[in-house]
Design a protein around this motif. Sequence first.
Motif, mmCIF file in Angstrom:
data_model
loop_
_atom_site.group_PDB
_atom_site.id
_atom_site.type_symbol
_atom_site.label_atom_id
_atom_site.label_comp_id
_atom_site.label_asym_id
_atom_site.label_seq_id
_atom_site.Cartn_x
_atom_site.Cartn_y
_atom_site.Cartn_z
ATOM 1 N N ALA A 1 0.834 -1.198 0.000
ATOM 2 C CA ALA A 1 0.000 0.000 0.000
ATOM 3 C C ALA A 1 0.875 1.256 0.000
ATOM 4 O O ALA A 1 1.908 1.325 0.674
ATOM 5 C CB ALA A 1 -0.910 -0.016 1.224
ATOM 6 N N ARG A 2 0.437 2.228 -0.772
ATOM 7 C CA ARG A 2 1.083 3.543 -0.888
ATOM 8 C C ARG A 2 2.450 3.471 -1.563
ATOM 9 O O ARG A 2 3.107 4.486 -1.736
ATOM 10 C CB ARG A 2 1.202 4.232 0.484
ATOM 11 C CG ARG A 2 -0.159 4.586 1.075
ATOM 12 C CD ARG A 2 -0.022 5.151 2.468
ATOM 13 N NE ARG A 2 0.522 4.180 3.416
ATOM 14 C CZ ARG A 2 -0.202 3.238 3.988
ATOM 15 N NH1 ARG A 2 -1.504 3.150 3.737
ATOM 16 N NH2 ARG A 2 0.347 2.399 4.837
ATOM 17 N N TRP B 1 5.631 2.643 -1.003
ATOM 18 C CA TRP B 1 6.835 3.293 -0.481
ATOM 19 C C TRP B 1 8.108 2.549 -0.854
ATOM 20 O O TRP B 1 9.204 3.111 -0.785
ATOM 21 C CB TRP B 1 6.756 3.434 1.039
ATOM 22 C CG TRP B 1 6.842 2.114 1.779
ATOM 23 C CD1 TRP B 1 5.813 1.315 2.135
ATOM 24 C CD2 TRP B 1 8.032 1.444 2.208
ATOM 25 N NE1 TRP B 1 6.267 0.180 2.757
ATOM 26 C CE2 TRP B 1 7.641 0.249 2.821
ATOM 27 C CE3 TRP B 1 9.393 1.741 2.132
ATOM 28 C CZ2 TRP B 1 8.541 -0.656 3.366
ATOM 29 C CZ3 TRP B 1 10.297 0.839 2.677
ATOM 30 C CH2 TRP B 1 9.875 -0.342 3.287
#
Length: 536
Positions: free
Chosen positions: A175-176, A178
């Motif tokens: 998620a996201r 990074w």
Amino acid sequence: MDASPEAAPDDVAALQEALAVARAKASEDAALIAEQKLRIARLERQIYGQRSERSSRLIDQLALTFEELQASATEDELAAEKAVAKVTSVRGFTRQRPERNTFPDHLPRERVVIDPPTACACCGGNRLRKLGEDVTCTLESIPRQWKVIETVREKFTCRDCEKISQAPAPFHVIARGWAGPSLLAMIMFEKFGQHQPLNRQADRYALEGVPIALSTMADAVGSVCATLDPIRRLVEAHVMAAERLHGDDLTVPVLAKGKTDTGRCWIYVRDDRPFGGTGPPAAMFYYSRDRKGEHPKMHLAGYAGILQADAYDGYHQLYLAGRNPGPIREAACWVHARRPFFAMADIEENARRKAQGKKEIPLSPIAIEVVRRIDALFEIERPINGKSAEERLAVRQTLSRPLVDDLHVYIWEQAARLSRGHDLVKAFNYILKRWASFTLFLQDGRVCLSNNAAERGLRGIALGRKSWLFCGSDRGGQRAASMYSLIVTAKMNGVDPQAWLSDVLSRIAAHPAHRLDELLPWNWTREVSSVSAQAA
């Protein structure tokens, strides 16, 4: 060094320098002997296979001894050079180093040219002409580089309808987004392939100027395991479709409230190479909190074939005739049968104990004879390893069956002469009670004499648990089993696990579900993956 009295130095300083030279020469000889022993051990294992369960440890010990002696020889050589430079009455020492391995051709080359002289060092003239060049090759490593990739998605608005258009967001494994696939592959391989816990990785990354929170890395582990689960299921299906499996289990400590419990890690290995099979090798790991028989029953619920394993009672229900989808044929391991006899026939161990001044172990002539007979069976197996099941069976019927029949008679005769509580009788009964399983290799050429394939798969965990100390939870044990399955399978197929993980993580989202088998380790190569990535 000249040993004649006339050539011997007569002052204390010269004697000290001569002693340094002699020490350097002795260190060189010791290192050379250790190197030759290591080379012989590796060649013997390459030619004859694994002679015993201790052969790999012996090679590791020889390698460590060679490393230490080689380092000591270099230190003594440098000390001797400094000592000789101070006096003129001591002959110098030149160490005969082994020939260095040629650097692989695939490594990139960086040519560094030193500025040539512009004038003759003798007469000062500047009419110089190049005759040639001397090239010194030095192997160098580039430190790990970190970078931030900024993925820009520009927005556009329509002048006619004022609708905003923008390219879709790229897929991120976590998620996201990074972390990129290469970083995620490194974290996963370090944790499960090199047995480095996340907290140690976080400390190292922080020293490199890239602090990553432990919780952030833990989230990444969970996300990657979920993403790779379809690949794991394909590996599981491939393993359970085997004609013959190797099975074993190992204890793993599990963190509990205020204490540490003992869990189990189970392994099932498919390796058709010994009988000339074409199926790629693979390994499947499972985790459980205990060692109840219900676990292998659940693992092998849909399997019917040959299982090579130890005499664990939990496997008994798998061998029942009325089992669905069919009974599993038990193939016993001759290495397990040999171990108790070897413990009573270890002549080398007695020699070591004697050299250390310890009490010797009483050796049994009967045990020595049983070990000799079992070793004769393994000698027959080595030349036929890798041949077809039919060829292996024909050789066994001709050469191995007479030896097995004679061993059977010998065991019965010796067991009748000893008391029931004797250690040898216990070892004899282990074989006699499972005689049909031990002799199955005489009826089926696919069966191996040992279960070493499973033990090799578990060896990494046995070594790694000294580093990670324990699993954090039962869920952590299950995640570890999933990643062990993928990493060990990649290694068995000669694939770099970290490179494979990085490529799969970068492609799996856009890869068609019905073609996921293309991402399996035995179907993956670096060249094919790069072409596919560009095409996608």
